[in-house]
Scaffold this motif. Structure first.
Motif, PDB file in Angstrom:
ATOM      1  N   GLN A 145       0.804  -1.222   0.000  1.00 52.08           N
ATOM      2  CA  GLN A 145       0.000   0.000   0.000  1.00 52.08           C
ATOM      3  C   GLN A 145       0.838   1.275   0.000  1.00 52.08           C
ATOM      4  OE1 GLN A 145      -3.397  -0.214   2.818  1.00 52.08           O
ATOM      5  NE2 GLN A 145      -2.911  -2.411   3.021  1.00 52.08           N
ATOM      6  N   ASN A 146       2.126   1.153   0.233  1.00 48.09           N
ATOM      7  CA  ASN A 146       3.006   2.331   0.167  1.00 48.09           C
ATOM      8  C   ASN A 146       3.779   2.270  -1.146  1.00 48.09           C
ATOM      9  OD1 ASN A 146       4.460   4.649   0.884  1.00 48.09           O
ATOM     10  ND2 ASN A 146       6.048   3.434   1.902  1.00 48.09           N
ATOM     11  N   VAL A 147       3.101   2.569  -2.248  1.00 47.43           N
ATOM     12  CA  VAL A 147       3.698   2.427  -3.581  1.00 47.43           C
ATOM     13  C   VAL A 147       3.402   3.674  -4.407  1.00 47.43           C
ATOM     14  CG1 VAL A 147       3.639  -0.090  -3.621  1.00 47.43           C
ATOM     15  CG2 VAL A 147       1.643   1.203  -4.390  1.00 47.43           C
ATOM     16  N   GLN A 148       4.151   3.818  -5.433  1.00 45.04           N
ATOM     17  CA  GLN A 148       3.961   4.923  -6.386  1.00 45.04           C
ATOM     18  C   GLN A 148       3.685   4.300  -7.758  1.00 45.04           C
ATOM     19  OE1 GLN A 148       4.511   8.650  -6.043  1.00 45.04           O
ATOM     20  NE2 GLN A 148       3.283   8.351  -7.868  1.00 45.04           N
ATOM     21  N   PHE A 149       2.543   4.636  -8.362  1.00 46.70           N
ATOM     22  CA  PHE A 149       2.169   4.058  -9.643  1.00 46.70           C
ATOM     23  C   PHE A 149       2.383   5.066 -10.764  1.00 46.70           C
ATOM     24  CE2 PHE A 149      -0.474   1.633  -6.646  1.00 46.70           C
ATOM     25  CZ  PHE A 149      -0.110   0.352  -7.000  1.00 46.70           C
ATOM     26  N   ALA A 150       2.739   4.561 -11.937  1.00 44.74           N
ATOM     27  CA  ALA A 150       2.795   5.371 -13.149  1.00 44.74           C
ATOM     28  C   ALA A 150       1.468   5.180 -13.879  1.00 44.74           C
ATOM     29  CB  ALA A 150       3.966   4.947 -14.023  1.00 44.74           C
ATOM     30  N   ALA A 151       0.578   6.187 -13.790  1.00 44.49           N
ATOM     31  CA  ALA A 151      -0.791   6.032 -14.300  1.00 44.49           C
ATOM     32  C   ALA A 151      -0.940   6.399 -15.765  1.00 44.49           C
ATOM     33  CB  ALA A 151      -1.745   6.886 -13.459  1.00 44.49           C
ATOM     34  N   GLY A 152       0.080   6.905 -16.408  1.00 42.43           N
ATOM     35  CA  GLY A 152      -0.001   7.214 -17.829  1.00 42.43           C
ATOM     36  C   GLY A 152      -0.606   8.579 -18.096  1.00 42.43           C
TER      37      GLY A 152
ATOM     38  N   ALA B  96      -3.241  15.047 -21.278  1.00 40.81           N
ATOM     39  CA  ALA B  96      -3.102  15.355 -19.848  1.00 40.81           C
ATOM     40  C   ALA B  96      -2.486  14.161 -19.146  1.00 40.81           C
ATOM     41  CB  ALA B  96      -4.454  15.698 -19.235  1.00 40.81           C
ATOM     42  N   ASN B  97      -1.466  14.423 -18.327  1.00 47.31           N
ATOM     43  CA  ASN B  97      -0.850  13.371 -17.520  1.00 47.31           C
ATOM     44  C   ASN B  97      -1.732  13.046 -16.328  1.00 47.31           C
ATOM     45  OD1 ASN B  97       1.479  13.154 -19.102  1.00 47.31           O
ATOM     46  ND2 ASN B  97       2.435  14.884 -18.046  1.00 47.31           N
TER      47      ASN B  97
END
Length: 689
Positions: free
Chosen positions: A210-217, A232-233
């Motif tokens: 749960q302590n993560v960083q996602f690259a959402a596109g 838009a990022n």
């Protein structure tokens, strides 16, 4: 060649001026250090296994890496240490003359082979391979004058704003902080975990998930539908950063809809990433780090760059935060170089006065007084070409070479005066004739002396590193002296020297000549008398030879003499299992004893680290002594008398005061480093007993 320069004195002056300019430029481009690079190259491997004990780190990390340190060229030996904080350090020492860059690459390749077998936590932290020297170049400490920042806050500021800037400076091998930055500390309650039916591994898995960083596109990026006009990022929530956010981590969801969160089973707070370190300056808590020099780097240049960088960084320090250096090995370098330079200047002045006294001709004395500086500055050109540095050995070589430089000039001057006096020739003709008589002798003297010094520069190892710069500096001085004796000196003689009858001897010179004549006659008479009683004086000679041999055997020996560098080191070792507060109590007692000594200036202590190991039961201190002129004892005497006081006063720890090493890189202390090896394989416990 002499005739060419006699007929063209202006050209001789131009050559001399060019040598002077080249020497001055070389001086500003030469490095400055106490001794040349003598220590063999070293490469450090460091790794961190968070939460592991010393034994676990030894078995899971240290031994795995050591097993792959094979097939490395010119490797002499390696030593390792594993601390109770999970830190692993392996130091590899290579043969003198090994290219440290090649050595680092080979070590890096072998460590890469061991990486797949290391624990994942170690791989995530990273295994670092660096070139470095043993011992510290200097230490930097930060202190909050107004008390607005505690030690943990200072350590966090160092880790986040200072360390990276300093470690990137050219010549810095590694930086070791005696503390750490902030981290989120999660203290699990075992009773609550048991009550909820959870384990520590489940908590760890939940935190990682749960302590993560996602690259959402992004939205609207190519390939996009026809007519799309913008993109838009997409940003998501970043990693958790506050205790409240960590407390909301869901550990388990029950069927009835209730949840168990991290705050239900743990205490969460922002604290130091690692504990067990403590540093104080005169009893006041400080944040500190030490800098190790890169192999082959210039200590003076690196130390100056570090001071400049810290001055730049201090402009943005929080209010009340200041920096200082509790230990700086370059202080003694500056003083030692200054003392040798003063000796060099004094030698030149004394040589001028002695020449004036015996030549009794100011014009003739001016000639060697001009030639000596030109020859010395020419030597700096050769030093720059050979990649030497300005150090005690090269400057000492110049001090000894002054006598040779004077000899070459005086041989020319005296022969010119003799020819001019005996043959009644004009000065230019006398100079040409005189140089025709002694040119071969000057060349022969130079070649003979070169044959004495140059072979000593061909020795290998650390001894060769010492003799190389010393011997070749003298050889360079001789070569420039011989060149000037065949060019600049005869040109000056043809311009400056006048017949002796044009200068009258004053009263002082007449009295000195009378006294010197009496000394000469007395000496000759005594030598003649001694020659008539040869057996008696041969017995005296034999007795003196036997006495010299006896003293040669009995006198202590060392690689280099121990130096009073204005500092002393203290190693503290408590019984295994001793805690940081207990070690701090011992340090406070040591500080109270040493501050009563009139030779003590400042006291800087570190708990949790020393050159003999790391852990809560270890520590070390650097004692800064007062200026040499402000104390009546040497560092050796200071260490001897205070070792006795510490031995009598402190019984729950092993406390040893030592001198700092004369040459950085050759050991961590002054003297010898002794090791005990467990060759029988009985383990650390048996070895400790």
């Amino acid at each position: 060649m002499p005739k060419f320069f006699i007929d063209r004195p202006v050209f001789a002056w131009v050559v001399a001026i060019l040598i002077v300019l080249g020497g001055i430029i070389s001086i500003f481009n030469l490095g400055v250090q106490s001794y040349p690079t003598i220590a063999p190259p070293q490469v450090d491997i460091t790794a961190q296994y968070p939460g592991a004990s010393a034994e676990t780190a030894e078995n899971a990390v240290t031994q795995v890496i050591e097993q792959n340190l094979t097939g490395i060229d010119h490797l002499l030996y390696f030593s390792s240490s594993s601390s109770s904080s999970g830190r692993v350090s392996i130091k590899l020492t290579f043969a003198a003359g090994t290219d440290p860059d090649i050595a680092q690459v080979q070590v890096q390749n072998q460590v890469a082979l061991a990486t797949p077998r290391l624990p994942s936590e170690v791989v995530q932290q990273g295994v670092t391979v660096r070139k470095a020297n043993t011992g510290f170049l200097m230490m930097v400490a930060l202190q909050s004058k107004n008390g607005s920042m505690d030690r943990d806050a200072i350590d966090d500021y160092i880790a986040s704003h200072v360390l990276d800037q300093v470690s990137r400076l050219p010549g810095v091998g590694s930086v070791r902080q005696f503390g750490s930055g902030y981290a989120m500390r999660i203290w699990l309650n075992p009773d609550k975990l048991h009550g909820y039916g959870l384990s520590a591994s489940q908590v760890l898995s939940a935190v990682k998930a749960q302590n993560v960083q996602f690259a959402a596109g992004s939205i609207g990026a190519a390939p996009a539908i026809k007519g799309q006009g913008f993109t838009a990022n997409v940003t998501t929530e970043s990693r958790l950063s506050t205790p409240a956010q960590f407390g909301n981590i869901i550990l388990r969801t029950n069927p009835d809809g209730t949840t168990v969160r991290l705050r239900d089973v743990a205490k969460i707070q922002l604290g130091a990433n690692s504990y067990g370190f403590s540093s104080k300056y005169n009893g006041v808590p400080t944040g500190a780090f030490a800098i190790q020099l890169l192999t082959g780097a210039n200590a003076m240049t690196v130390a100056s760059e570090i001071r400049n960088e810290m001055d730049q960084l201090s402009r943005s320090f929080p209010a009340g935060l200041t920096w200082f250096s509790p230990y700086d090995s370059t202080t003694f370098v500056n003083i030692s170089i200054y003392e040798v330079l003063m000796t060099l200047i004094e030698a030149i002045v004394l040589v001028f006065l002695v020449m004036l006294l015996f030549l009794q001709n100011f014009r003739a004395t001016i000639i060697p007084a001009l030639v000596i500086p030109v020859a010395l500055l020419g030597t700096f050109i050769g030093m720059y070409a050979l990649d030497f540095t300005i150090n005690q050995l090269t400057l000492f070589g110049m001090v000894l070479a002054i006598g040779i430089l004077v000899d070459d000039a005086i041989v020319v001057i005296e022969n010119v005066e003799r020819v001019m006096r005996e043959d009644k020739l004009p000065i230019k003709q006398a100079t040409r004739k005189a140089m025709g008589q002694i040119t071969g002798a000057v060349v022969a003297i130079t070649l003979v002396l070169a044959a004495v010094f140059i072979p000593s520069a061909m020795q290998g190892g650390s001894v060769g590193a010492i003799y190389r710069q010393f011997a070749l500096t003298i050889a360079l001085s001789m070569l420039f002296s011989a060149f000037l004796a065949l060019s600049f000196t005869p040109a000056l003689c043809a311009q400056l020297i006048k017949p002796a009858d044009e200068e009258r001897k004053n009263f002082f010179y007449r009295k000195f000549n009378q006294f010197f004549g009496w000394v000469t006659r007395t000496y000759s008479r005594n030598v003649h008398g001694a020659a008539g009683h040869a057996p008696r004086w041969m017995i005296v000679f034999v007795l003196l030879a036997v006495l010299c041999g006896f003293l040669f055997v009995k006198m202590p020996t060392s690689f280099v003499p121990s130096e009073d560098q204005g500092y002393a080191m203290i190693m503290v070792q408590l019984p295994q299992g001793a805690t940081t507060p207990r070690t701090e109590k011992v340090m406070a007692k040591i500080r109270s004893i040493l501050t009563k000594d009139p030779a003590t200036e400042n006291f800087f202590d570190i708990v949790g680290f020393s050159f003999v190991g790391s852990g809560e039961n270890t520590g070390m201190a650097f004692v800064q002594l007062k200026d040499w002129d402000d104390r009546s004892v040497t560092a050796k005497q200071y260490i001897a008398r205070n070792n006795a006081k510490l031995f009598m006063s402190i019984h729950d720890a092993t406390v040893i005061m030592l001198n700092v090493p004369t040459i950085q890189g050759l050991g961590q202390f002054g003297g010898f480093d002794m090791y005990l090896q467990d060759r029988a394989g009985k383990g650390f416990a048996a070895l400790s007993k």
